[in-house]
Design an enzyme around this catalytic site. Structure first.
Site, PDB file in Angstrom:
ATOM      1  CD  GLU A  37      39.559  40.717  19.624  1.00 51.57           C
ATOM      2  OE1 GLU A  37      38.320  40.513  19.126  1.00 51.57           O
ATOM      3  OE2 GLU A  37      39.859  41.144  21.049  1.00 51.57           O
ATOM      4  CG  HIS A  87      30.970  41.712  32.134  1.00 50.82           C
ATOM      5  ND1 HIS A  87      30.854  42.460  30.748  1.00 50.82           N
ATOM      6  CD2 HIS A  87      32.440  41.682  31.665  1.00 50.82           C
ATOM      7  CE1 HIS A  87      31.618  42.503  29.960  1.00 50.82           C
ATOM      8  NE2 HIS A  87      32.627  41.705  30.313  1.00 50.82           N
ATOM      9  NE  ARG A 106      38.060  44.621  37.399  1.00 50.50           N
ATOM     10  CZ  ARG A 106      38.607  43.853  36.797  1.00 50.50           C
ATOM     11  NH1 ARG A 106      39.027  44.040  34.819  1.00 50.50           N
ATOM     12  NH2 ARG A 106      39.085  42.253  36.431  1.00 50.50           N
ATOM     13  CG  HIS A 127      29.786  39.068  35.830  1.00 48.32           C
ATOM     14  ND1 HIS A 127      30.432  39.522  36.931  1.00 48.32           N
ATOM     15  CD2 HIS A 127      30.485  38.998  34.972  1.00 48.32           C
ATOM     16  CE1 HIS A 127      31.451  38.571  36.511  1.00 48.32           C
ATOM     17  NE2 HIS A 127      31.961  38.367  34.522  1.00 48.32           N
ATOM     18  CD  GLU A 164      38.887  45.244  30.016  1.00 48.52           C
ATOM     19  OE1 GLU A 164      38.206  44.037  30.063  1.00 48.52           O
ATOM     20  OE2 GLU A 164      39.339  45.981  30.417  1.00 48.52           O
ATOM     21  CG  ASP A 201      40.536  43.231  25.210  1.00 51.17           C
ATOM     22  OD1 ASP A 201      40.433  42.311  26.142  1.00 51.17           O
ATOM     23  OD2 ASP A 201      40.256  43.708  25.053  1.00 51.17           O
TER      24      ASP A 201
END
Length: 291
Positions: free
Chosen positions: A38, A131, A133, A164, A52, A16
């Site tokens: 996936e 990590h 957003r 990250h 995503e 994604d």
């Protein structure tokens, strides 16, 4: 240039990412068949996870063949009117990679792994990754405050956090967690090194989608720092617990698992719903049988 020069019959895209979405559009313009590995993961909330969810929905509209990791993923695609003959339940390729990598890293550990193994010694290890957003800002502050409280409550445990590189992650993590004796902040790891660290851990606290799938195959309970997940199978199977970025919930669930050996053992022995390590073989066999 690759699509124009090679002119492939099939283009495989995975997962994604924004690269996945862009490649599926480019392959469609090239009139190549798009094979989505996936496929079918959904939250049906375009803002979570961002970006995503939209990346995979756009890819799903374009794809000609959908390699769904689970029955739930297949069901999501059928609800979107994807023809059943275009869907194959394969398990997830991440489990294929994981099982192969565990053996490889044990047989030939890197210098970094050797050093980490020496530094960790006999300590019980909690592995953290973060990590996403949607957790930037206040979310990461709450996460870091929770980790600090866990570290102070459990000084005999070592928390390792590969941080990250995004500055919005680095700033709160280093400001709140640097200098705590039983928290080790390290640089992001290569895949095989990270697999070793997962396997060495007692439990994992993460906001990663992939780790939700990988860790149960290693018998590791997972606390997921997200409010929603496109991988509900893990929640239903009991291999992961959703804790969001709620400081108190992260702390209480972590301490409960560390203090309650029966609950920890039960969770660590549950079956991983994401496959048996043979997804790649099923995908290849399907494509070989196409006319």
């Amino acid at each position: 240039p690759v699509l124009e020069g090679f002119n492939p019959d099939y283009v495989f895209v995975h997962g994604d990412t924004s690269t996945t979405m862009a490649t599926s559009i480019a392959a469609f313009y090239n009139q190549s068949k798009v094979c989505h590995v996936e496929a079918g993961l959904r939250t049906d909330n375009k803002w979570s996870p961002f970006p995503e969810e939209i990346n995979r929905q756009v890819t799903g509209r374009i794809a000609d063949f959908h390699f769904a990791p689970t029955v739930t993923s297949e069901s999501n695609l059928l609800k979107e009117n994807v023809p059943s003959h275009q869907i194959v339940i394969t398990g997830n390729t991440v489990i294929d990679a994981l099982l192969e990598s565990v053996n490889k890293v044990n047989d030939d550990p890197s210098d970094l792994i050797k050093k980490l193994n020496h530094d960790i010694g006999d300590q019980e290890l909690l592995l953290v990754t973060g990590h996403r957003r949607e957790n930037h800002g206040d979310g990461f502050i709450r996460i870091c405050e929770a980790l600090k409280e866990i570290a102070l409550e459990k000084p005999e445990h070592l928390i390792i956090y590969p941080v990250h590189l995004n500055p919005k992650v680095q700033e709160p993590v280093k400001r709140i967690l640097a200098g705590i004796s039983n928290i080790m902040l390290i640089d992001p790891l290569a895949y095989e090194d990270f697999i070793w660290l997962m396997n060495r851990s007692k439990l994992i606290i993460t906001d990663s989608g992939g780790v939700q799938e990988e860790a149960p195959s290693l018998g590791k309970p997972v606390l997921v720092m997200r409010d929603t997940t496109e991988r509900p199978e893990a929640v239903e199977a009991g291999t992961v617990i959703l804790v969001g970025t709620d400081k108190d919930l992260i702390v209480s669930e972590t301490l409960n698992l560390l203090n309650n050996s029966d609950r920890f053992t039960e969770m660590s022995k549950l079956h991983n719903p994401y496959g048996d390590g043979k997804a790649c073989h099923r995908i290849v066999e399907f494509i070989k049988n196409q006319k």
